[in-house]
Design an enzyme around this catalytic site. Sequence first.
Site, mmCIF file in Angstrom:
data_model
loop_
_atom_site.group_PDB
_atom_site.id
_atom_site.type_symbol
_atom_site.label_atom_id
_atom_site.label_comp_id
_atom_site.label_asym_id
_atom_site.label_seq_id
_atom_site.Cartn_x
_atom_site.Cartn_y
_atom_site.Cartn_z
ATOM 1 C CB CYS A 78 -0.857 -0.049 1.257
ATOM 2 S SG CYS A 78 -1.675 1.487 1.691
ATOM 3 C CB CYS A 159 -6.598 1.311 6.568
ATOM 4 S SG CYS A 159 -5.337 2.506 6.972
ATOM 5 C CD GLN A 282 -5.432 19.951 10.075
ATOM 6 O OE1 GLN A 282 -4.822 18.933 9.759
ATOM 7 N NE2 GLN A 282 -5.019 21.159 9.738
ATOM 8 C CD GLU A 331 -11.219 27.195 2.289
ATOM 9 O OE1 GLU A 331 -10.223 27.098 3.017
ATOM 10 O OE2 GLU A 331 -11.365 26.538 1.237
ATOM 11 C CG ASP A 379 -3.351 25.466 7.776
ATOM 12 O OD1 ASP A 379 -2.442 24.802 7.248
ATOM 13 O OD2 ASP A 379 -4.284 24.937 8.420
ATOM 14 C CB CYS A 407 0.773 19.960 5.214
ATOM 15 S SG CYS A 407 0.146 20.671 3.713
HETATM 16 N N1 SAH Z 1 -6.941 26.025 8.320
HETATM 17 C C1 SAH Z 1 -7.853 24.971 7.979
HETATM 18 C C2 SAH Z 1 -7.671 24.441 6.555
HETATM 19 C C3 SAH Z 1 -6.276 24.181 6.089
HETATM 20 S S1 SAH Z 1 -6.146 23.271 4.570
HETATM 21 C C4 SAH Z 1 -7.784 23.851 9.007
HETATM 22 O O1 SAH Z 1 -6.872 23.794 9.846
HETATM 23 O O2 SAH Z 1 -8.663 22.993 8.988
HETATM 24 C C5 SAH Z 1 -5.935 24.503 3.372
HETATM 25 C C6 SAH Z 1 -7.218 25.197 2.964
HETATM 26 O O3 SAH Z 1 -6.880 26.162 1.972
HETATM 27 C C7 SAH Z 1 -8.274 24.296 2.336
HETATM 28 O O4 SAH Z 1 -9.495 24.485 2.999
HETATM 29 C C8 SAH Z 1 -8.345 24.784 0.874
HETATM 30 O O5 SAH Z 1 -9.649 24.697 0.346
HETATM 31 C C9 SAH Z 1 -7.912 26.218 1.002
HETATM 32 N N2 SAH Z 1 -7.311 26.861 -0.179
HETATM 33 C C10 SAH Z 1 -6.563 26.300 -1.156
HETATM 34 N N3 SAH Z 1 -6.081 27.245 -1.990
HETATM 35 C C11 SAH Z 1 -6.541 28.447 -1.532
HETATM 36 C C12 SAH Z 1 -6.371 29.802 -1.953
HETATM 37 N N4 SAH Z 1 -5.631 30.107 -3.009
HETATM 38 N N5 SAH Z 1 -6.961 30.754 -1.236
HETATM 39 C C13 SAH Z 1 -7.717 30.462 -0.143
HETATM 40 N N6 SAH Z 1 -7.912 29.203 0.299
HETATM 41 C C14 SAH Z 1 -7.338 28.200 -0.379
#
Ligand code: SAH
Length: 450
Positions: A78, A159, A282, A331, A379, A407
């Site tokens: 996997c 899994c 998450q 977002e 993020d 990440c």
């Molecule tokens: N902070 C949140 C999500 C993090 S993941 C948490 O901790 O749960 C990253 C997020 O960025 C996702 O929800 C994705 O849809 C968004 N995203 C991706 N590209 C983007 C952009 N250019 N502008 C704004 N949001 C974006």
Amino acid sequence: MKKNEKEIMEIIDYSTDGFGIAKASDGMTVFVPNGAVGDKAEILIVKELKKFCFGKVLNIITPSNDRVEPDCEVFSRCGGCCFRHIDYDAELKYKQKRVADAILRIGGIDTKVNEVLSNKKTIRYRNKGQYPVRKDKNGKIIAGFYSLHSHLVVPCSDCVLQPKEFKAVVDACLDFFNQYNISAYDEQTGKGLVRHIYLRKSDYENKVLVCLVINGESIKNQEILVENLKKFEFVSGIVLNINTKKSNVILGDKNKTLYDKDYISETLLGVKFKISPLAFFQVNRQMTEKLYQTIADFADVKDKIVLDLFCGAGTIGLSIAKTAKRIIGVEIVPQAVENAKGNAKLNGIENAEYICDTAENAAKTLDEKGVKADVVILDPPRKGASEKLINTVCNGFAPKRVVYVSCDPATLARDLKVFKSLGYKIQKVQPVDMFPRTAHVETVVLMTRI
Ligand code: SAH
């Protein structure tokens, strides 16, 4: 080294994919899946490229001290986990080093990196499973996980990263598909109906939301499947997600509810959240609380105006909104923004507002309108932040504090270099292991304006 040649080599490091790295006697770099640093092993070259090769351990001559017996039957077939064969503490050490190396090599910054934060839970920590559904060579419908670097599905309904309940749901869906001749999606032809079984579990409610991703509008006899799944007390809702596009993206943008709820309810640091299948959430809830606590400590938002960029369903901002003056979340996914607004209401939070746009555009517009921000939290997804966005943050808002949640250590390091050039200094680097046994590592960085 050439394909099919073999040689005794030592594994000296791990790649960013979690492969062992060996150097052959001719200087060639060989990536060895399931190699452990310290192994002396006979390695067969299975793939030869211009600058490096891929190898396979034929037999271990002296095993690494870090080796442990893998606790999963499909490990090595996997493509999900890459570290089930080494001691978890060794994995954490490697992840800490990987973050430091990236910041030094890519970012050109020599900085202290804290020990990786972890709750040491290496099984059943996920709350989300995405099982591709395919027809095997005997014509049977199967589900499982992609093998390494391919879209071949390794059948597996249980899994070890997923909650126990997921196996029961996956098996029940497969029984139904096979019994009622429901077709599985074929990536080559774009034909066939069922693409993915997509499951999310709420720890808080101990419930599972079942989402079936289909290449069509409905499943023949779907009411029977609904009856079968309803028998599980823990199923809180069943949703069809319509995805008729010929692409690798798992979810389409339309949902149809077949039974009860079309979201899960969860809590993080005492704040309640409703999450749609389309909104990012998450996957490791327990570690998310540790991650968010770290963000809260770094951001120090008391009486501050906070920009929460890439906010998903608003989870970071809302979990720290109580003491802040104002939270502005941005977002790109509309359903996630709707969730964020709803989640603010659900918790009686009145100082949080949300914008559905790209972080780049929204930040620029806010800055042009004269909106101030004392703290910026960002993020972004794996590709990181654009230079345009970092410019707006540093030269426009010029906040005292920036908290960058990443990440991917490589794009983080690239972006930290830009922040540095625009007058920001790293104060703290805290890796967090949200994904034990996989190659992923999350990092939170606090920067302050010089
Ligand atoms: N902070 C949140 C999500 C993090 S993941 C948490 O901790 O749960 C990253 C997020 O960025 C996702 O929800 C994705 O849809 C968004 N995203 C991706 N590209 C983007 C952009 N250019 N502008 C704004 N949001 C974006």
